[in-house]
Motif scaffolding. Structure first.
Motif, PDB file in Angstrom:
ATOM      1  N   ALA A 490       0.895  -1.358  -0.121  1.00 34.94           N
ATOM      2  CA  ALA A 490       0.063   0.113   0.073  1.00 34.94           C
ATOM      3  C   ALA A 490       0.985   1.231  -0.154  1.00 34.94           C
ATOM      4  CB  ALA A 490      -0.816   0.045   1.342  1.00 34.94           C
ATOM      5  N   ALA A 491       2.029   1.196   0.774  1.00 33.42           N
ATOM      6  CA  ALA A 491       2.753   2.400   0.925  1.00 33.42           C
ATOM      7  C   ALA A 491       3.579   2.676  -0.453  1.00 33.42           C
ATOM      8  CB  ALA A 491       3.947   2.136   2.152  1.00 33.42           C
ATOM      9  N   LEU A 492       3.669   1.375  -1.201  1.00 29.60           N
ATOM     10  CA  LEU A 492       4.512   1.689  -2.461  1.00 29.60           C
ATOM     11  C   LEU A 492       3.803   2.386  -3.582  1.00 29.60           C
ATOM     12  CD1 LEU A 492       6.931   0.850  -4.278  1.00 29.60           C
ATOM     13  CD2 LEU A 492       5.810  -1.431  -4.612  1.00 29.60           C
ATOM     14  N   CYS A 493       2.242   1.888  -3.465  1.00 28.23           N
ATOM     15  CA  CYS A 493       1.226   2.250  -4.289  1.00 28.23           C
ATOM     16  C   CYS A 493       1.151   3.751  -3.975  1.00 28.23           C
ATOM     17  CB  CYS A 493       0.080   1.460  -4.067  1.00 28.23           C
ATOM     18  SG  CYS A 493      -1.081   1.340  -5.187  1.00 28.23           S
ATOM     19  N   PRO A 572      -2.731   4.045   9.158  1.00 24.48           N
ATOM     20  CA  PRO A 572      -1.567   4.918   9.323  1.00 24.48           C
ATOM     21  C   PRO A 572      -0.427   4.228  10.320  1.00 24.48           C
ATOM     22  CG  PRO A 572      -3.398   6.091  10.244  1.00 24.48           C
ATOM     23  CD  PRO A 572      -3.912   4.864   9.554  1.00 24.48           C
ATOM     24  N   TRP A 573      -1.260   3.576  11.359  1.00 28.99           N
ATOM     25  CA  TRP A 573      -0.279   3.083  12.248  1.00 28.99           C
ATOM     26  C   TRP A 573       0.482   1.853  11.744  1.00 28.99           C
ATOM     27  CZ3 TRP A 573      -5.429   3.727  13.100  1.00 28.99           C
ATOM     28  CH2 TRP A 573      -6.391   2.571  12.901  1.00 28.99           C
ATOM     29  N   GLN A 574       0.200   1.473  10.625  1.00 29.25           N
ATOM     30  CA  GLN A 574       1.010   0.451   9.925  1.00 29.25           C
ATOM     31  C   GLN A 574       1.940   0.669   9.293  1.00 29.25           C
ATOM     32  OE1 GLN A 574       0.562  -2.736  10.870  1.00 29.25           O
ATOM     33  NE2 GLN A 574      -1.694  -3.058  11.378  1.00 29.25           N
ATOM     34  N   SER A 575       1.846   2.110   8.695  1.00 31.31           N
ATOM     35  CA  SER A 575       3.321   2.396   7.579  1.00 31.31           C
ATOM     36  C   SER A 575       3.520   3.844   7.861  1.00 31.31           C
ATOM     37  CB  SER A 575       2.566   2.255   6.299  1.00 31.31           C
ATOM     38  OG  SER A 575       1.363   3.241   6.149  1.00 31.31           O
ATOM     39  N   PHE A 576       2.850   4.651   9.047  1.00 29.66           N
ATOM     40  CA  PHE A 576       3.520   5.931   9.160  1.00 29.66           C
ATOM     41  C   PHE A 576       3.411   6.250  10.764  1.00 29.66           C
ATOM     42  CE2 PHE A 576       2.471  10.584   9.289  1.00 29.66           C
ATOM     43  CZ  PHE A 576       3.402  10.938   8.227  1.00 29.66           C
ATOM     44  N   ASP A 577       4.253   7.281  10.825  1.00 25.23           N
ATOM     45  CA  ASP A 577       4.338   8.087  12.245  1.00 25.23           C
ATOM     46  C   ASP A 577       4.932   9.382  11.662  1.00 25.23           C
ATOM     47  OD1 ASP A 577       4.792   8.075  15.291  1.00 25.23           O
ATOM     48  OD2 ASP A 577       6.656   9.000  14.484  1.00 25.23           O
ATOM     49  N   GLY A 578       4.229  10.357  12.090  1.00 26.48           N
ATOM     50  CA  GLY A 578       4.596  11.825  11.751  1.00 26.48           C
ATOM     51  C   GLY A 578       6.104  12.290  12.095  1.00 26.48           C
ATOM     52  N   ARG A 579       6.225  12.193  13.535  1.00 21.01           N
ATOM     53  CA  ARG A 579       7.627  12.226  14.009  1.00 21.01           C
ATOM     54  C   ARG A 579       8.765  11.534  13.350  1.00 21.01           C
ATOM     55  NH1 ARG A 579       7.639  14.971  18.428  1.00 21.01           N
ATOM     56  NH2 ARG A 579       9.092  14.703  20.306  1.00 21.01           N
ATOM     57  N   LEU A 580       8.616  10.361  12.968  1.00 22.28           N
ATOM     58  CA  LEU A 580       9.685   9.473  12.465  1.00 22.28           C
ATOM     59  C   LEU A 580       9.934   9.913  11.016  1.00 22.28           C
ATOM     60  CD1 LEU A 580      11.461   7.219  12.568  1.00 22.28           C
ATOM     61  CD2 LEU A 580       9.545   5.783  11.630  1.00 22.28           C
ATOM     62  N   PHE A 581       8.779  10.306  10.271  1.00 18.11           N
ATOM     63  CA  PHE A 581       8.840  10.782   8.722  1.00 18.11           C
ATOM     64  C   PHE A 581       9.309  12.046   8.777  1.00 18.11           C
ATOM     65  CE2 PHE A 581       7.060  13.898   5.715  1.00 18.11           C
ATOM     66  CZ  PHE A 581       7.650  13.072   4.820  1.00 18.11           C
ATOM     67  N   HIS A 582       9.248  12.837   9.784  1.00 22.19           N
ATOM     68  CA  HIS A 582      10.021  14.387   9.834  1.00 22.19           C
ATOM     69  C   HIS A 582      11.550  14.159   9.942  1.00 22.19           C
ATOM     70  CE1 HIS A 582       8.620  18.726   9.972  1.00 22.19           C
ATOM     71  NE2 HIS A 582       9.764  18.869  10.038  1.00 22.19           N
ATOM     72  N   SER A 583      11.799  13.182  10.748  1.00 21.20           N
ATOM     73  CA  SER A 583      13.426  12.838  11.045  1.00 21.20           C
ATOM     74  C   SER A 583      14.075  12.519   9.803  1.00 21.20           C
ATOM     75  CB  SER A 583      13.478  12.106  12.073  1.00 21.20           C
ATOM     76  OG  SER A 583      12.967  10.673  11.811  1.00 21.20           O
ATOM     77  N   LYS A 584      13.274  11.546   9.141  1.00 21.00           N
ATOM     78  CA  LYS A 584      13.779  10.995   7.851  1.00 21.00           C
ATOM     79  C   LYS A 584      13.786  12.174   6.793  1.00 21.00           C
ATOM     80  CE  LYS A 584      14.009   6.841   9.673  1.00 21.00           C
ATOM     81  NZ  LYS A 584      15.513   6.181  10.003  1.00 21.00           N
ATOM     82  N   TYR A 585      12.832  12.893   6.699  1.00 20.09           N
ATOM     83  CA  TYR A 585      12.783  14.031   5.568  1.00 20.09           C
ATOM     84  C   TYR A 585      14.063  14.837   5.841  1.00 20.09           C
ATOM     85  CZ  TYR A 585      11.313  18.273   3.203  1.00 20.09           C
ATOM     86  OH  TYR A 585      11.230  19.444   2.530  1.00 20.09           O
ATOM     87  N   LEU A 586      14.280  15.252   7.239  1.00 16.46           N
ATOM     88  CA  LEU A 586      15.408  16.236   7.666  1.00 16.46           C
ATOM     89  C   LEU A 586      16.872  15.526   7.222  1.00 16.46           C
ATOM     90  CD1 LEU A 586      14.393  17.779  10.804  1.00 16.46           C
ATOM     91  CD2 LEU A 586      14.102  18.635   8.603  1.00 16.46           C
TER      92      LEU A 586
END
Length: 755
Positions: A490-493, A572-586
């Motif tokens: 799903a995330a890939l899609c 979203p709890w299967q493939s996303f966390d806002g805090r983690l995404f923000h750290s990966k983005y930076l």
């Protein structure tokens, strides 16, 4: 709904109406009463009917809310909340809004505009201070209401989605089943003649105490009978009868009230007392006997009918309708708008799944012909990224095409769907008319009824094919079953669709999306809480909401196609966390290696590279070149009165300290030599720093700037408004200084949500 000013009145000006109560004791007392008349079964357990929409703000107590939601932590809070009641034998029944009554659309629009203004303030705060604002600007993460319904169902709770006004259905259910109370935060519940109204705002979960609003005490204070409360509520103003429409009535009531009270303002809550006095004075035998709105109010015919409709909205089944009121007997949402185009079996299943909160979007299309989406965390001043409403419009058109297929024999044109989507530049005066787009499928494809109710491989493959076609990812069908988790498919899609639709997304953005989707599976909610951020990026905030809104579209497509994937894989709890995404983005934009992005986890790195190559390969086939555009750390904006090194107004952390944190992220990049240097990646792409926004990023010229309310076409070039970095370059020429980077717990988050 909500009665204007009544909640404040009962909280502050009505001693005796707010009564402290212990829910454990209240449940025991309620159980003793019910056992006198019925056998003690599971169904006779004390039942608390919960207004889910009113509770969202109290359930989401996670520290971070601007970055897209800390979903695993949020689930842990829901688990704790539910257990607090079930452990003492209280059964919970949850209700959520399922439709927006068109009569209340103007109020819905007003609220959406107000929230848009608050979101603008959030982004301005992030740009100025680099951190999340305090509670005064708190906004719920995008999609919270939608995914909470599925979360509660996964916890074994009974969840309902309304087909008409949710407050009415809540009060009706509680009245019909003899519930011990209604837990919410809406003054309408003290008007309904239903179960006791309990405050979620005053709930102490550890002690299970709150306050109950005593309806009899309110009636005694105001000198009214229970059946007079609906008229009081409508004259004060609610979502059906606006304050403006009844302003002249209230003005006359205030004037009459003040003649008997020579000191204006001396009586706290005088507006409510004045309207109550008016209701008493006009409520004669005629009104009591006929149920009509008293003629002595002197209303115009339109206002009379509006007031009648408002009063009628508080009358529950069995309490008797108003005679002489021209209101349909069939409640809203029971008739299907698209019944000419959908089979009765689909209609029945669609309604049942909607009511039990097992589906998303399909009911709105089939029954209402209207789809709406509330506010999203989007920066209206930054037009580089398209609003999510436009990014996913093609998806929705294909979903409509699946649900409303054309008749192959008659080629009958199916009707359009009305969309109410909130984004900057949309005045929300009228809905947008969106036509379904049929998928290009073969002639022997199974019908919608076969997709929904068929079994076996003859329909499982077509289900998945239609689902993937909605997102233009047909080739990923070969990956089904080979990728270890459906949530990753799903995330890939989703990431592939985003990159195809939003030309401004770069390789760094793809890396951020995919790395966090791979890594979040191995992090507990406690570990995710410890992720720290040196500063916030407004662009990353918007990208996070864009992703979460995309999960909602995945869910809608999955429901429309008969469920080729389990709905749980799309949460979203299967493939996303806002805090983690923000750290990966930076990290991604600071030049971190793939190994660093994947926490030096070998198997995760291998999986990430596979997913990344699939995204890039799909883009290549469609002529989309994904380029690298690393973005520098934003230059701090200080107010003119803030000397260097001092605190910005209203913030408690030193700005210079945050600058050092930002520079620490920047140093991870290992600044390259001023000369142009090539780097290859596993996807076979190459970029040359200094081109296409490399290094400090490309600054658009004044002629390239767009109006704040206009957006580039998805196929056009993007704009990068970030400032060029003023930091010195580091590292040996030709050899980037690749220091291993960790999210160190010694960096505390600069600001919590409640500061």
């Amino acid at each position: 709904m909500g009665v204007k000013g009544l909640q404040q009145f009962v909280d502050h000006f009505s001693p005796g109406v707010c009564v402290p109560v212990n829910l454990r004791i209240m449940a025991q007392q309620h159980l003793s009463k019910t056992q006198l008349v019925s056998t003690a079964t599971a169904k006779s357990s004390p039942t608390l009917v919960v207004d889910g929409m009113a509770c969202l703000r109290y359930w989401y107590s996670c520290e971070d809310w601007v970055c897209g939601g800390q979903w695993k932590e949020y689930i842990s809070h829901l688990v704790h909340w539910v257990e607090a009641f079930t452990i003492v034998g209280i059964r919970l029944v949850f209700f959520f809004d399922g439709v927006v009554d068109e009569q209340k659309r103007p109020e819905w629009v007003r609220r959406r505009r107000r929230v848009n203004g608050e979101i603008s303030k959030v982004f301005r705060h992030i740009k100025i201070h680099g951190v999340q604002p305090g509670r005064e600007l708190f906004c719920l993460p995008s999609g919270l209401a939608t995914f909470t319904r599925f979360a509660l169902r996964s916890l074994g709770q009974e969840v309902f989605c309304s087909v008409q006004e949710a407050d009415y259905e809540i009060a009706s259910y509680a009245h019909r089943h003899g519930s011990m109370g209604i837990l919410g935060q809406d003054s309408d519940f003290i008007i309904f003649n239903s179960a006791p109204y309990l405050s979620v705002a005053k709930l102490n979960l550890d002690k299970l105490t709150t306050v109950v609003y005593n309806q009899d005490s309110l009636c005694q204070i105001l000198g009214l009978a229970v059946n007079q409360l609906p008229l009081l509520a409508c004259i004060l103003g609610n979502d059906i009868v606006s304050e403006e429409r009844m302003q002249h009535i209230r003005s006359n009531a205030m004037a009459a009230y003040r003649r008997g009270h020579p000191y204006p303002g001396a009586s706290k809550g005088e507006k409510v007392f004045a309207v109550a006095q008016l209701v008493r004075s006009v409520w004669g035998s005629e009104a009591e006997n006929s149920g009509l709105i008293p003629q002595s109010l002197g209303l115009s015919d339109p206002d009379q009918k509006l007031l009648e409709r408002g009063v009628h909205s508080y009358l529950l089944p069995g309490q008797g309708p108003l005679r002489g009121v021209d209101i349909q007997d069939v409640p809203p949402g029971t008739s299907c708008v698209m019944k000419r185009y959908v089979s009765p079996k689909i209609i029945k299943a669609c309604r049942e799944k909607h009511i039990t909160a097992e589906s998303f979007m399909v009911y709105s299309v089939v029954f209402e012909g209207v789809v709406e989406c509330s506010n999203t965390m989007e920066d209206e001043e930054d037009t580089e990224l398209l609003p999510q409403a436009l990014v996913y419009k093609t998806c929705r058109q294909r979903i409509y095409g699946v649900l409303l297929p054309r008749d192959k024999e008659t080629s009958t044109q199916v009707p359009a769907v009305k969309e109410w989507f909130v984004f900057a530049g949309n005045p929300l005066k009228d809905p947008e008319i969106v036509h379904p787009v049929p998928l290009s499928m073969s002639e022997d494809e199974p019908s919608l009824e076969s997709l929904w109710f068929g079994r076996g491989p003859t329909v499982s493959d077509p289900r998945l094919a239609r689902f993937l076609s909605i997102f233009d990812c047909q080739e990923f069908s070969l990956l089904y079953g080979t990728i270890e988790e459906d949530s990753l498919l799903a995330a890939l899609c989703l990431v592939t669709h985003l990159v195809l639709q939003v030309q401004q997304l770069s390789l760094e953005d793809v890396d951020a999306y995919l790395s966090q989707a791979v890594c979040v599976r191995h992090r507990s909610h406690l570990e995710l809480q410890r992720v720290t951020l040196p500063y916030l990026s407004g662009r990353a905030v918007q990208m996070a909401s864009l992703y979460v809104r995309g999960l909602g579209h995945l869910l809608g497509a999955n429901c429309a196609c008969g469920g080729p994937l389990p709905n749980d894989a799309l949460m979203p709890w299967q493939s996303f966390d806002g805090r983690l995404f923000h750290s990966k983005y930076l990290l991604a934009h600071s030049g971190a290696t793939h190994s660093e992005l994947l926490d030096d986890h070998t198997s995760s790195l291998d999986l990430f590279i596979i997913l990344r190559e699939k995204v890039l390969e799909a883009c290549r086939k469609r002529g989309r070149t994904v380029q690298s555009r690393p973005r520098s750390a934003p230059e701090p904006h200080r107010s003119g009165n803030t000397p260097p090194g001092r605190y910005p107004p209203g913030h408690q952390d030193g700005w210079m300290e945050r600058e050092e944190r930002a520079r620490a992220y920047q140093r991870v990049r290992g600044r390259r030599d001023e000369g142009k240097m090539r780097r290859s990646d596993p996807g076979g792409y190459h970029y040359r720093e200094g081109s296409e926004g490399g290094g400090g990023g490309h600054q658009s010229s004044p002629t390239q700037q767009t109006h704040p309310l206009s957006y580039p076409h998805p196929g056009g070039g993007g704009f990068n408004h970030s400032r060029p970095s003023r930091m010195p370059q580091r590292g040996r020429p030709g050899h980037p200084n690749r220091r291993s980077f960790r999210l160190a717990p010694r960096w505390s988050h600069p600001s919590g949500p409640w500061s």
